[in-house]
Design a protein around this motif. Structure first.
Motif, PDB file in Angstrom:
ATOM      1  N   GLU A 169       0.830  -1.191   0.000  1.00  0.00           N
ATOM      2  CA  GLU A 169       0.000   0.000   0.000  1.00  0.00           C
ATOM      3  C   GLU A 169       0.868   1.245   0.000  1.00  0.00           C
ATOM      4  O   GLU A 169       1.888   1.313   0.682  1.00  0.00           O
ATOM      5  N   VAL A 170       0.457   2.232  -0.794  1.00  0.00           N
ATOM      6  CA  VAL A 170       1.091   3.547  -0.817  1.00  0.00           C
ATOM      7  C   VAL A 170      -0.008   4.574  -0.567  1.00  0.00           C
ATOM      8  O   VAL A 170      -0.916   4.733  -1.381  1.00  0.00           O
ATOM      9  N   ASN A 171       0.043   5.218   0.579  1.00  0.00           N
ATOM     10  CA  ASN A 171      -0.984   6.200   0.960  1.00  0.00           C
ATOM     11  C   ASN A 171      -2.399   5.635   0.824  1.00  0.00           C
ATOM     12  O   ASN A 171      -3.309   6.298   0.318  1.00  0.00           O
ATOM     13  N   LYS A 202       4.729   5.888  -6.389  1.00  0.00           N
ATOM     14  CA  LYS A 202       5.929   6.175  -5.605  1.00  0.00           C
ATOM     15  C   LYS A 202       7.154   5.641  -6.335  1.00  0.00           C
ATOM     16  O   LYS A 202       7.078   4.649  -7.055  1.00  0.00           O
ATOM     17  N   THR A 203       8.287   6.319  -6.171  1.00  0.00           N
ATOM     18  CA  THR A 203       9.574   5.801  -6.617  1.00  0.00           C
ATOM     19  C   THR A 203      10.572   5.972  -5.479  1.00  0.00           C
ATOM     20  O   THR A 203      10.501   6.941  -4.719  1.00  0.00           O
ATOM     21  N   THR A 204      11.487   5.030  -5.353  1.00  0.00           N
ATOM     22  CA  THR A 204      12.545   5.154  -4.344  1.00  0.00           C
ATOM     23  C   THR A 204      13.879   4.753  -4.947  1.00  0.00           C
ATOM     24  O   THR A 204      13.955   3.905  -5.827  1.00  0.00           O
ATOM     25  N   PRO A 211      20.314   8.941  -2.966  1.00  0.00           N
ATOM     26  CA  PRO A 211      19.138   8.227  -2.454  1.00  0.00           C
ATOM     27  C   PRO A 211      17.983   9.184  -2.224  1.00  0.00           C
ATOM     28  O   PRO A 211      18.179  10.363  -1.907  1.00  0.00           O
ATOM     29  N   GLY A 212      16.779   8.685  -2.394  1.00  0.00           N
ATOM     30  CA  GLY A 212      15.619   9.534  -2.174  1.00  0.00           C
ATOM     31  C   GLY A 212      14.330   8.786  -2.432  1.00  0.00           C
ATOM     32  O   GLY A 212      14.321   7.620  -2.817  1.00  0.00           O
ATOM     33  N   SER A 213      13.236   9.477  -2.214  1.00  0.00           N
ATOM     34  CA  SER A 213      11.907   8.898  -2.379  1.00  0.00           C
ATOM     35  C   SER A 213      10.945   9.987  -2.825  1.00  0.00           C
ATOM     36  O   SER A 213      11.016  11.122  -2.346  1.00  0.00           O
ATOM     37  N   VAL A 214      10.072   9.646  -3.772  1.00  0.00           N
ATOM     38  CA  VAL A 214       9.078  10.596  -4.278  1.00  0.00           C
ATOM     39  C   VAL A 214       7.734   9.894  -4.344  1.00  0.00           C
ATOM     40  O   VAL A 214       7.643   8.763  -4.830  1.00  0.00           O
ATOM     41  N   THR A 215       6.665  10.539  -3.851  1.00  0.00           N
ATOM     42  CA  THR A 215       5.316   9.998  -3.972  1.00  0.00           C
ATOM     43  C   THR A 215       4.496  10.877  -4.905  1.00  0.00           C
ATOM     44  O   THR A 215       4.721  12.085  -5.016  1.00  0.00           O
ATOM     45  N   PHE A 216       3.537  10.238  -5.579  1.00  0.00           N
ATOM     46  CA  PHE A 216       2.645  10.912  -6.515  1.00  0.00           C
ATOM     47  C   PHE A 216       1.211  10.599  -6.097  1.00  0.00           C
ATOM     48  O   PHE A 216       0.862   9.435  -5.908  1.00  0.00           O
TER      49      PHE A 216
END
Length: 245
Positions: A169-171, A202-204, A211-216
């Motif tokens: 699950e993402v959000n 999401k991408t990580t 390194p990083g993480s982005v949610t859409f």
């Protein structure tokens, strides 16, 4: 296959968002989301669905090689209307793009960093919305939804070697994980919505140099930023011209 970086320079401070470039050729699992579809097919559909979306909310952070962190938390649509915040190295600025004009409202540290060559100008921008030059393409890029998506898919030849993972699950939305161990010790993960449109959720990027993480999220929601009041707005071109004089 690599991690694409969307880099937007705001005056002299840059904001980067790490985004996955693509996908691979692993086959689908029977009875699971995207049954019979390869990772390549799934990611291609996710990129296209995200490209076609009228709007989205982008939130994430990326660590740079110097140890500093850049952040973005922006809602944006296909017409480049956007609003939210950006940050770099501990600084922060509110951003609005409306009527083809970009406005920034930075904290004291933001403007001191961005205008280190013009210390007098920074003082004039306290508590003001700053109208950026219309020809400043790098600044406007932070509000370019299609630019984000294009950067994610800039080299299709690199879409090889990702594998299907489990669902998670993402959000609050179910997502299928696509993963890859890339060069430089990086582990890349792409999360694709399994219900409705196959949007990227999401991408990580773990390990490696950035390194990083982005949610859409908030796909299709209206983005309607207000134009700042005239009395609270200054034009960057006038500030720069005054300093030069």
């Amino acid at each position: 296959m690599r991690t694409s970086t969307v880099t937007t320079a705001v005056v002299t401070a840059s904001v980067s968002v790490a985004l996955l470039a693509g996908c691979g050729g692993d086959s689908g699992d029977e009875g699971k989301p995207f049954e019979g579809q390869s990772a390549d097919d799934i990611a291609a559909k996710a990129v296209e669905a995200t490209r076609q979306a009228k709007s989205m909310h982008v939130k994430g952070d990326t660590r740079l090689e110097d140890g500093s962190t850049v952040t973005i938390d922006v809602s944006v649509d296909q017409q480049k209307n956007c609003q939210g915040t950006i940050g770099a190295g501990g600084t922060r600025a509110d951003v609005r793009h409306t009527d083809a004009t970009l406005y920034l409202h930075g904290d004291e540290q933001y403007w001191q960093t961005a205008l280190e060559q013009q210390p007098g100008a920074a003082r004039k921008l306290q508590d003001k919305w700053v109208k950026m030059p219309a020809n400043d393409a790098t600044t406007a890029g932070v509000c370019d939804k299609q630019g984000f998506v294009a950067a994610m898919d800039e080299d299709e030849s690199e879409r090889q070697g990702m594998k299907r993972g489990s669902t998670t699950e993402v959000n609050g939305e179910e997502a299928l994980k696509l993963t890859k161990d890339a060069s430089g010790g990086e582990k890349l993960t792409l999360y694709v919505a399994t219900e409705g449109e196959p949007y990227i959720l999401k991408t990580t990027t773990e390990g490696g140099k950035n390194p990083g993480s982005v949610t859409f999220s908030e796909y299709g929601e209206t983005v309607d930023p207000e134009q700042p009041p005239a009395g609270e707005t200054v034009d960057m071109k006038e500030i720069a011209g005054g300093q030069q004089a």
